[in-house]
Design a protein around this motif. Structure first.
Motif, PDB file in Angstrom:
ATOM      1  N   LYS A  23      -8.175  53.088  20.009  1.00  0.00           N
ATOM      2  CA  LYS A  23      -7.052  52.516  20.452  1.00  0.00           C
ATOM      3  C   LYS A  23      -6.691  53.505  21.058  1.00  0.00           C
ATOM      4  CE  LYS A  23      -4.103  50.353  18.137  1.00  0.00           C
ATOM      5  NZ  LYS A  23      -2.843  49.975  17.081  1.00  0.00           N
ATOM      6  N   PHE A  24      -6.094  53.047  22.531  1.00  0.00           N
ATOM      7  CA  PHE A  24      -5.324  54.225  23.620  1.00  0.00           C
ATOM      8  C   PHE A  24      -4.390  53.288  24.461  1.00  0.00           C
ATOM      9  CE2 PHE A  24      -9.117  52.857  26.140  1.00  0.00           C
ATOM     10  CZ  PHE A  24      -8.621  53.043  27.560  1.00  0.00           C
ATOM     11  N   GLN A  25      -3.515  54.042  24.845  1.00  0.00           N
ATOM     12  CA  GLN A  25      -2.480  53.178  25.516  1.00  0.00           C
ATOM     13  C   GLN A  25      -2.032  54.127  26.415  1.00  0.00           C
ATOM     14  OE1 GLN A  25       0.460  51.655  22.984  1.00  0.00           O
ATOM     15  NE2 GLN A  25       1.993  51.298  24.429  1.00  0.00           N
ATOM     16  N   ALA A  26      -1.999  53.554  28.027  1.00  0.00           N
ATOM     17  CA  ALA A  26      -1.366  54.451  28.983  1.00  0.00           C
ATOM     18  C   ALA A  26      -0.070  54.244  29.505  1.00  0.00           C
ATOM     19  CB  ALA A  26      -2.477  54.276  30.193  1.00  0.00           C
ATOM     20  N   THR A  75       2.163  63.231  25.402  1.00  0.00           N
ATOM     21  CA  THR A  75       0.781  62.622  25.229  1.00  0.00           C
ATOM     22  C   THR A  75       0.037  63.321  23.982  1.00  0.00           C
ATOM     23  OG1 THR A  75      -0.309  64.110  26.663  1.00  0.00           O
ATOM     24  CG2 THR A  75       0.519  62.394  27.848  1.00  0.00           C
ATOM     25  N   GLY A  76      -1.003  62.283  23.500  1.00  0.00           N
ATOM     26  CA  GLY A  76      -1.576  62.499  22.327  1.00  0.00           C
ATOM     27  C   GLY A  76      -2.146  61.698  21.327  1.00  0.00           C
ATOM     28  N   ASN A  77      -2.569  61.951  20.214  1.00  0.00           N
ATOM     29  CA  ASN A  77      -2.882  60.890  19.245  1.00  0.00           C
ATOM     30  C   ASN A  77      -1.699  60.697  18.253  1.00  0.00           C
ATOM     31  OD1 ASN A  77      -4.594  59.105  17.716  1.00  0.00           O
ATOM     32  ND2 ASN A  77      -5.170  60.878  16.557  1.00  0.00           N
ATOM     33  N   TYR A  78      -0.956  59.355  18.356  1.00  0.00           N
ATOM     34  CA  TYR A  78      -0.023  58.930  17.567  1.00  0.00           C
ATOM     35  C   TYR A  78      -0.682  58.249  16.320  1.00  0.00           C
ATOM     36  CZ  TYR A  78       3.394  60.242  21.002  1.00  0.00           C
ATOM     37  OH  TYR A  78       4.371  61.109  21.879  1.00  0.00           O
ATOM     38  N   SER A  79      -0.283  58.687  15.257  1.00  0.00           N
ATOM     39  CA  SER A  79      -0.927  58.213  13.816  1.00  0.00           C
ATOM     40  C   SER A  79       0.400  57.631  13.052  1.00  0.00           C
ATOM     41  CB  SER A  79      -1.798  59.063  12.992  1.00  0.00           C
ATOM     42  OG  SER A  79      -2.821  59.599  13.783  1.00  0.00           O
ATOM     43  N   TYR A  91      -4.135  56.512  20.932  1.00  0.00           N
ATOM     44  CA  TYR A  91      -4.049  57.747  21.697  1.00  0.00           C
ATOM     45  C   TYR A  91      -3.100  57.272  23.043  1.00  0.00           C
ATOM     46  CZ  TYR A  91      -6.377  62.101  22.265  1.00  0.00           C
ATOM     47  OH  TYR A  91      -6.853  63.413  22.302  1.00  0.00           O
ATOM     48  N   VAL A  92      -2.144  58.099  23.262  1.00  0.00           N
ATOM     49  CA  VAL A  92      -1.114  57.840  24.478  1.00  0.00           C
ATOM     50  C   VAL A  92      -1.519  58.886  25.470  1.00  0.00           C
ATOM     51  CG1 VAL A  92       1.095  57.665  25.070  1.00  0.00           C
ATOM     52  CG2 VAL A  92       0.602  56.813  22.841  1.00  0.00           C
ATOM     53  N   VAL A  93      -1.536  58.231  26.678  1.00  0.00           N
ATOM     54  CA  VAL A  93      -2.026  59.080  27.705  1.00  0.00           C
ATOM     55  C   VAL A  93      -1.193  58.567  28.952  1.00  0.00           C
ATOM     56  CG1 VAL A  93      -4.314  59.595  27.161  1.00  0.00           C
ATOM     57  CG2 VAL A  93      -3.865  57.647  28.318  1.00  0.00           C
ATOM     58  N   LEU A  94      -1.043  59.466  29.898  1.00  0.00           N
ATOM     59  CA  LEU A  94      -0.414  59.074  31.324  1.00  0.00           C
ATOM     60  C   LEU A  94      -1.444  58.419  32.108  1.00  0.00           C
ATOM     61  CD1 LEU A  94       1.191  62.723  32.003  1.00  0.00           C
ATOM     62  CD2 LEU A  94       2.281  60.161  31.766  1.00  0.00           C
ATOM     63  N   SER A  95      -0.754  57.435  32.790  1.00  0.00           N
ATOM     64  CA  SER A  95      -1.654  56.566  33.834  1.00  0.00           C
ATOM     65  C   SER A  95      -1.704  57.113  35.178  1.00  0.00           C
ATOM     66  CB  SER A  95      -0.913  55.030  33.891  1.00  0.00           C
ATOM     67  OG  SER A  95      -1.446  54.236  35.006  1.00  0.00           O
ATOM     68  N   ASN A  96      -2.829  57.056  35.936  1.00  0.00           N
ATOM     69  CA  ASN A  96      -2.965  57.731  37.010  1.00  0.00           C
ATOM     70  C   ASN A  96      -3.293  56.525  37.914  1.00  0.00           C
ATOM     71  OD1 ASN A  96      -4.008  58.901  39.431  1.00  0.00           O
ATOM     72  ND2 ASN A  96      -5.779  60.036  38.626  1.00  0.00           N
ATOM     73  N   THR A  97      -2.426  56.303  38.952  1.00  0.00           N
ATOM     74  CA  THR A  97      -2.259  55.291  39.730  1.00  0.00           C
ATOM     75  C   THR A  97      -3.008  55.461  41.088  1.00  0.00           C
ATOM     76  OG1 THR A  97      -0.157  55.821  40.500  1.00  0.00           O
ATOM     77  CG2 THR A  97      -0.387  54.395  38.787  1.00  0.00           C
ATOM     78  N   ARG A  98      -3.686  56.775  41.346  1.00  0.00           N
ATOM     79  CA  ARG A  98      -4.197  57.081  42.684  1.00  0.00           C
ATOM     80  C   ARG A  98      -5.696  56.937  42.912  1.00  0.00           C
ATOM     81  NH1 ARG A  98      -1.083  60.947  45.537  1.00  0.00           N
ATOM     82  NH2 ARG A  98      -2.820  61.014  47.017  1.00  0.00           N
ATOM     83  N   GLY A 176     -11.451  56.352  33.096  1.00  0.00           N
ATOM     84  CA  GLY A 176     -11.544  57.845  32.852  1.00  0.00           C
ATOM     85  C   GLY A 176     -10.515  58.207  31.916  1.00  0.00           C
ATOM     86  N   LEU A 177     -10.984  59.128  30.807  1.00  0.00           N
ATOM     87  CA  LEU A 177      -9.686  59.409  30.024  1.00  0.00           C
ATOM     88  C   LEU A 177      -9.970  60.979  29.618  1.00  0.00           C
ATOM     89  CD1 LEU A 177      -7.503  58.166  28.046  1.00  0.00           C
ATOM     90  CD2 LEU A 177      -9.408  58.087  26.121  1.00  0.00           C
ATOM     91  N   SER A 178      -8.893  61.669  29.702  1.00  0.00           N
ATOM     92  CA  SER A 178      -8.743  63.092  29.029  1.00  0.00           C
ATOM     93  C   SER A 178      -7.692  63.004  27.819  1.00  0.00           C
ATOM     94  CB  SER A 178      -8.245  64.080  30.131  1.00  0.00           C
ATOM     95  OG  SER A 178      -7.055  63.930  30.433  1.00  0.00           O
ATOM     96  N   ASP A 179      -7.182  64.044  27.363  1.00  0.00           N
ATOM     97  CA  ASP A 179      -6.337  64.019  26.356  1.00  0.00           C
ATOM     98  C   ASP A 179      -4.821  63.869  26.764  1.00  0.00           C
ATOM     99  OD1 ASP A 179      -6.070  66.531  27.420  1.00  0.00           O
ATOM    100  OD2 ASP A 179      -4.992  67.273  25.285  1.00  0.00           O
ATOM    101  N   THR A 180      -4.686  63.753  28.133  1.00  0.00           N
ATOM    102  CA  THR A 180      -3.287  63.561  28.749  1.00  0.00           C
ATOM    103  C   THR A 180      -3.228  62.283  29.596  1.00  0.00           C
ATOM    104  OG1 THR A 180      -3.938  65.277  30.418  1.00  0.00           O
ATOM    105  CG2 THR A 180      -2.875  66.345  28.434  1.00  0.00           C
ATOM    106  N   SER A 181      -4.360  61.985  30.302  1.00  0.00           N
ATOM    107  CA  SER A 181      -4.361  61.000  31.409  1.00  0.00           C
ATOM    108  C   SER A 181      -5.279  59.970  31.086  1.00  0.00           C
ATOM    109  CB  SER A 181      -4.299  61.547  32.561  1.00  0.00           C
ATOM    110  OG  SER A 181      -5.341  62.354  33.108  1.00  0.00           O
ATOM    111  N   TYR A 182      -5.131  58.850  31.885  1.00  0.00           N
ATOM    112  CA  TYR A 182      -6.220  57.759  31.790  1.00  0.00           C
ATOM    113  C   TYR A 182      -6.296  57.178  33.566  1.00  0.00           C
ATOM    114  CZ  TYR A 182      -7.346  52.847  31.565  1.00  0.00           C
ATOM    115  OH  TYR A 182      -8.236  51.645  31.825  1.00  0.00           O
ATOM    116  N   LEU A 183      -7.330  56.994  34.012  1.00  0.00           N
ATOM    117  CA  LEU A 183      -7.801  56.541  35.106  1.00  0.00           C
ATOM    118  C   LEU A 183      -8.509  55.284  35.123  1.00  0.00           C
ATOM    119  CD1 LEU A 183      -8.097  57.134  38.260  1.00  0.00           C
ATOM    120  CD2 LEU A 183     -10.214  57.972  37.871  1.00  0.00           C
ATOM    121  N   ASN A 184      -8.153  54.309  35.689  1.00  0.00           N
ATOM    122  CA  ASN A 184      -8.919  52.727  35.813  1.00  0.00           C
ATOM    123  C   ASN A 184      -9.007  52.413  37.327  1.00  0.00           C
ATOM    124  OD1 ASN A 184      -9.476  50.122  35.520  1.00  0.00           O
ATOM    125  ND2 ASN A 184      -7.270  49.785  34.374  1.00  0.00           N
TER     126      ASN A 184
END
Length: 290
Positions: A23-26, A75-79, A91-98, A176-184
Motif C-alpha cells: 500500500k502506498f499513497q501519494a 514522508t515514509g511508512n505509516y503503521s 507508504y506516504v510519498v510526495l507526488s511528482n507532477t512533472r 516510479g517510487l522512492s522513499d520520498t516521492s512518487y512518479l506516474n
C-alpha cells in the motif's frame, strides 16, 4: 535534466526500496493527506518509520490519520497498531507532477508486438511498467531493471497482429517510487513508429563468373514473408584508398561488389516506416576483386 525528479527522487533513503510496498499513497506538497488503517479496531496508535514520536504534524482520529501539510520529513511508512500488534501500513510519498521531465525511449526490432523501453533515473528509485493495449486491455505489471542511471523494461502485446493496420496507439504506463516521492506517467505510440530492425546477417561473397557478388539475409527477428515485410538495404563499401561508396538496394538480397572494395558493412530499414535505420553490421573484409 530532471529538475523536480532530482529534487525528490534523488534523495537517497537510509534503506532504499527494493519493491513496491503493498500500500502506498501519494500526496501533493504542503497539502493535507489522510491515511486510513484497514482494521475493525476503533483505537489504534500510529508510527512513522517505526518512530512513535515523528517530526510531523499528525492528527490521529480513530482509524484515520491526517498529515497536515505534507513535506519531505512527513514522508515514509505509516503503521497503525493495536498495542504490540501491527494492523496495517501505508507508504506516504510526495507526488511528482512533472511527467515531461522524463525522456522515455522505446524501440521495437520487429512487428511481433514486443518492444523495449529505457529512461534515465536515480539509483534510489524503483519503477514498474505495464502496457495498455490498443484494444484497451491492461496488461500485468512487469519488472523494471535499473543500473548506472538508467532503467529498462521489455513489454509485449500478445494479441498484436503484424499484418493488421494500427488504428489506435499502445500506451506505456510507468510508476516510479522512492522513499520520498512518487512518479506516474504514460506514453502513447504506434509500434510502427518505433520499429528499428537489427542489422542484416549472413554476409558472404559469391563468385558469379568473373564478377563477385555480395549476398546477405534479413535480420533473424524480421517477420516473414519477405514479399510483405520488405526491407531497404544501405551498403557502404570502403575502397583501398579510403574512399567510401554508398549503395541502396530494395527488393533483393545481393549486389555486385565494386572494383577495389576492401571491406563492406550493411544496414536496413522498413521502406514504409519513419527512417529508422538499423545499426550497422560489423565490417566484412572483402579483399580486391579479381
Amino acid at each position: 535534466m530532471l529538475a523536480l525528479l532530482g529534487l525528490l527522487l534523488f534523495l537517497v533513503p537510509a534503506q532504499a526500496l527494493t519493491a513496491f510496498p503493498p500500500k502506498f499513497q501519494a500526496g501533493k506538497l504542503s497539502q493535507d493527506v489522510v491515511v486510513r488503517c484497514d482494521t475493525s479496531e476503533q483505537h489504534v496508535s500510529w508510527t512513522l518509520n517505526g518512530d512513535e514520536e515523528p517530526m510531523a504534524e499528525l492528527v490521529p482520529e480513530g482509524q484515520k490519520l491526517t498529515i497536515l501539510g505534507l513535506d519531505l520529513p512527513a514522508t515514509g511508512n505509516y503503521s497503525c497498531w493495536a498495542g504490540p500488534v501491527l494492523l496495517d501500513s501505508t507508504y506516504v510519498v510526495l507526488s511528482n507532477t512533472r511527467e515531461e521531465e522524463i525522456n522515455v525511449s522505446c524501440q521495437a526490432e520487429s512487428y511481433n508486438g514486443s518492444f523495449h523501453c529505457s529512461w534515465p533515473g536515480p539509483a534510489s528509485a524503483i519503477f514498474r511498467a505495464c502496457l495498455i493495449r490498443s484494444d484497451g486491455a491492461v496488461g500485468p505489471w512487469v519488472p523494471v531493471a535499473g543500473g548506472q542511471g538508467r532503467f529498462n523494461a521489455s513489454l509485449a502485446d500478445p494479441l498484436f497482429c503484424p499484418f493488421g493496420e494500427e488504428l489506435r496507439p499502445l500506451q506505456l504506463h510507468l510508476e516510479g517510487l522512492s522513499d520520498t516521492s512518487y512518479l506516474n506517467l504514460s506514453r502513447h505510440f504506434f509500434l510502427r513508429d518505433i520499429v528499428r530492425p537489427e542489422p542484416p546477417q549472413e554476409l558472404m561473397l559469391q563468385q558469379r563468373g568473373e564478377q563477385l557478388q555480395l549476398a546477405w539475409a534479413p535480420p533473424a527477428s524480421w517477420p516473414l514473408p519477405k514479399s510483405y515485410f520488405a526491407l531497404l538495404y544501405h551498403l557502404q563499401y570502403e575502397l583501398h584508398n579510403g574512399t567510401q561508396v554508398e549503395q541502396f538496394v530494395e527488393g533483393a538480397e545481393e549486389a555486385p561488389v565494386p572494383a577495389g572494395a576492401g571491406r563492406v558493412r550493411i544496414s536496413c530499414r522498413d521502406p514504409y516506416s519513419p527512417p529508422a535505420w538499423s545499426p550497422w553490421s560489423a565490417w566484412m573484409g572483402l579483399g580486391a576483386p579479381q
